[in-house]
Design a protein around this motif. Structure first.
Motif, short mmCIF file in Angstrom:
data_model
loop_
_atom_site.label_atom_id
_atom_site.label_comp_id
_atom_site.label_asym_id
_atom_site.label_seq_id
_atom_site.Cartn_x
_atom_site.Cartn_y
_atom_site.Cartn_z
N ASN A 1 44.32 38.18 31.68
CA ASN A 1 44.72 37.80 33.05
C ASN A 1 44.13 37.55 34.00
OD1 ASN A 1 46.73 37.28 30.79
ND2 ASN A 1 48.08 38.84 31.35
N ARG A 2 43.56 38.89 34.59
CA ARG A 2 43.03 39.01 35.73
C ARG A 2 41.56 38.18 35.80
NH1 ARG A 2 43.10 45.46 37.15
NH2 ARG A 2 45.58 45.76 36.76
N GLU A 3 41.02 37.86 34.74
CA GLU A 3 39.75 36.98 34.71
C GLU A 3 40.15 35.41 34.81
OE1 GLU A 3 35.99 36.14 34.57
OE2 GLU A 3 36.84 38.04 34.87
N TYR A 4 41.30 35.23 34.38
CA TYR A 4 41.82 33.75 34.23
C TYR A 4 42.25 33.70 35.91
CZ TYR A 4 44.94 30.08 33.96
OH TYR A 4 45.79 28.79 34.08
N ARG A 5 42.83 34.58 36.51
CA ARG A 5 43.44 34.22 37.86
C ARG A 5 42.13 34.45 38.90
NH1 ARG A 5 47.57 37.80 36.29
NH2 ARG A 5 46.49 39.60 37.05
N ARG A 6 41.30 35.18 38.44
CA ARG A 6 39.87 34.88 39.34
C ARG A 6 39.35 33.73 39.15
NH1 ARG A 6 34.69 35.44 38.98
NH2 ARG A 6 34.46 35.55 36.54
N LEU A 7 39.10 33.04 38.00
CA LEU A 7 38.38 31.80 37.72
C LEU A 7 39.16 30.69 38.46
CD1 LEU A 7 37.40 32.08 34.09
CD2 LEU A 7 35.83 32.36 36.15
N ARG A 8 40.71 30.72 38.42
CA ARG A 8 41.49 29.89 38.92
C ARG A 8 41.40 30.00 40.51
NH1 ARG A 8 44.17 25.50 37.34
NH2 ARG A 8 45.67 25.95 38.50
N ARG A 9 41.33 30.92 41.18
CA ARG A 9 41.24 31.18 42.61
C ARG A 9 39.61 30.43 42.96
NH1 ARG A 9 43.40 36.32 41.82
NH2 ARG A 9 41.37 37.40 42.01
N GLN A 10 38.75 30.94 42.07
CA GLN A 10 37.28 30.39 42.50
C GLN A 10 37.50 28.76 42.37
OE1 GLN A 10 34.60 31.80 39.89
NE2 GLN A 10 32.78 30.64 40.59
N GLN A 11 38.18 28.34 41.37
CA GLN A 11 38.13 26.72 41.17
C GLN A 11 38.75 26.23 42.32
OE1 GLN A 11 40.31 25.48 37.70
NE2 GLN A 11 39.40 23.62 37.71
N GLU A 12 39.97 26.83 42.77
CA GLU A 12 40.69 26.30 43.88
C GLU A 12 39.72 26.53 45.13
OE1 GLU A 12 44.19 28.53 44.23
OE2 GLU A 12 45.03 27.70 42.45
N ARG A 13 39.05 27.07 45.29
CA ARG A 13 38.16 27.42 46.65
C ARG A 13 37.18 26.41 46.47
NH1 ARG A 13 38.85 33.15 45.84
NH2 ARG A 13 36.78 33.07 44.76
N THR A 14 36.56 26.18 45.30
CA THR A 14 35.46 25.06 45.31
C THR A 14 36.12 23.71 45.30
OG1 THR A 14 34.45 26.37 43.52
CG2 THR A 14 33.83 24.05 43.46
N GLY A 15 37.22 23.38 44.81
CA GLY A 15 37.95 22.20 45.03
C GLY A 15 38.17 21.92 46.59
N GLU A 16 38.76 23.03 47.03
CA GLU A 16 39.00 22.95 48.67
C GLU A 16 37.69 22.73 49.47
OE1 GLU A 16 41.01 22.77 52.26
OE2 GLU A 16 41.82 22.66 50.23
N LEU A 17 36.68 23.30 48.87
CA LEU A 17 35.52 22.89 49.79
C LEU A 17 34.82 21.79 49.41
CD1 LEU A 17 32.96 24.39 51.58
CD2 LEU A 17 32.12 25.09 49.43
#
Length: 272
Positions: free
Chosen positions: A246-262
């Motif tokens: 679950n923590r790895e999934y949340r980390r990847l989701r945050r990274q994906q959101e930051r990449t999309g925002e950038l």
């Protein structure tokens, strides 16, 4: 599974191909090279007409030898060099030849393998590479030993992810537990145990799996802080691995959101 550490200190998990898989790929390649050899003989015989009948025996022997070298030495070396360790048989069987450090083979590797491979594979009718592969841990033949290469499996079966939930009575503990210090090998052994528990955890195997779970739980507890509340070893292992997922999934989701925002900011004028 064999671990290889590259020159850049990257750890790679490269499973070596078995002798049976490499033997099958070699047999496929051999059939193809023999068909090419027969095709060349028929092609020249068709276009040359009566030339072979009037040709000097020494010239005919030189032509036949050149055709053999072309089909069974030069052609395999060329294909292996251009495809970076592949061939038709290896492509079908999902095998690639790599260096001992996991790198891509070059011309010199293919040349050494090809020159040694002709007498080793063809003149010995496959007996010599079979014997060498059986006594070598990575299934190497003589050409691999001289060139510093070996065959790996590049086609791996898809692994279905485990979706085990965190046990209800351990949910609050997993929210504050430090799970970042678990060794990779220990985590892999726990994952294999839980996967086996999902598929074959019934009957007489259940007692063996629970005893293994007790051993793995004892090895895992020193790496977890704070200690878990009283629970069974299996629930403890499930809680740790599920929370890691679950923590790895949340980390990847945050990274994906930051990449999309950038990406949105970079494609929005005036790029501010």
């Amino acid at each position: 599974m064999r671990t290889v550490i590259t020159g850049e200190a990257v750890r790679l998990e490269l499973p070596p191909a078995s002798v049976a898989v490499r033997g099958t790929s070699l047999l496929i390649d051999l059939v193809i090279y023999v068909l090419i050899y027969i095709g060349i003989q028929l092609l020249f015989g068709y276009y040359s007409g009566q030339i072979f009948q009037t040709m000097d025996p020494a010239m005919y022997a030189a032509f036949s030898l050149s055709t053999v070298v072309l089909c069974f030495v030069i052609l395999p070396i060329t294909i292996e060099t251009l495809s970076r360790g592949r061939s038709v048989g290896r492509l079908i069987m999902g095998v690639r030849i790599v260096r001992d450090d996991g790198g891509t083979v070059r011309l010199r590797h293919a040349l050494i393998r090809g020159l040694i491979g002709f007498p080793e594979n063809f003149l010995s009718f496959g007996v010599l590479p079979l014997f060498c592969g059986m006594i070598n841990a990575r299934g190497k033949r003589l050409g691999d030993m001289a060139a510093g290469t070996y065959g790996i499996l590049v086609r791996q079966p898809k692994v279905k992810p485990m979706m085990l939930p965190v046990p209800q009575h351990l949910t609050s503990w997993t929210q504050i537990a430090d799970l970042g210090r678990i060794p990779d090998r220990l985590a892999l052994r726990i994952s294999r145990l839980l996967r086996r528990m999902e598929t074959t955890g019934r009957g007489d195997n259940l007692g063996v799996l629970h005893r293994t779970a007790d051993q793995l739980a004892d090895q895992l507890r020193p790496h977890i802080s704070p200690p878990p509340p009283p629970s069974s070893s299996m629930d403890f292992l499930i809680a740790v691995m599920a929370e890691r997922r679950n923590r790895e999934y949340r980390r990847l989701r945050r990274q994906q959101e930051r990449t999309g925002e950038l990406s949105r900011r970079l494609h929005t004028l005036p790029y501010s």
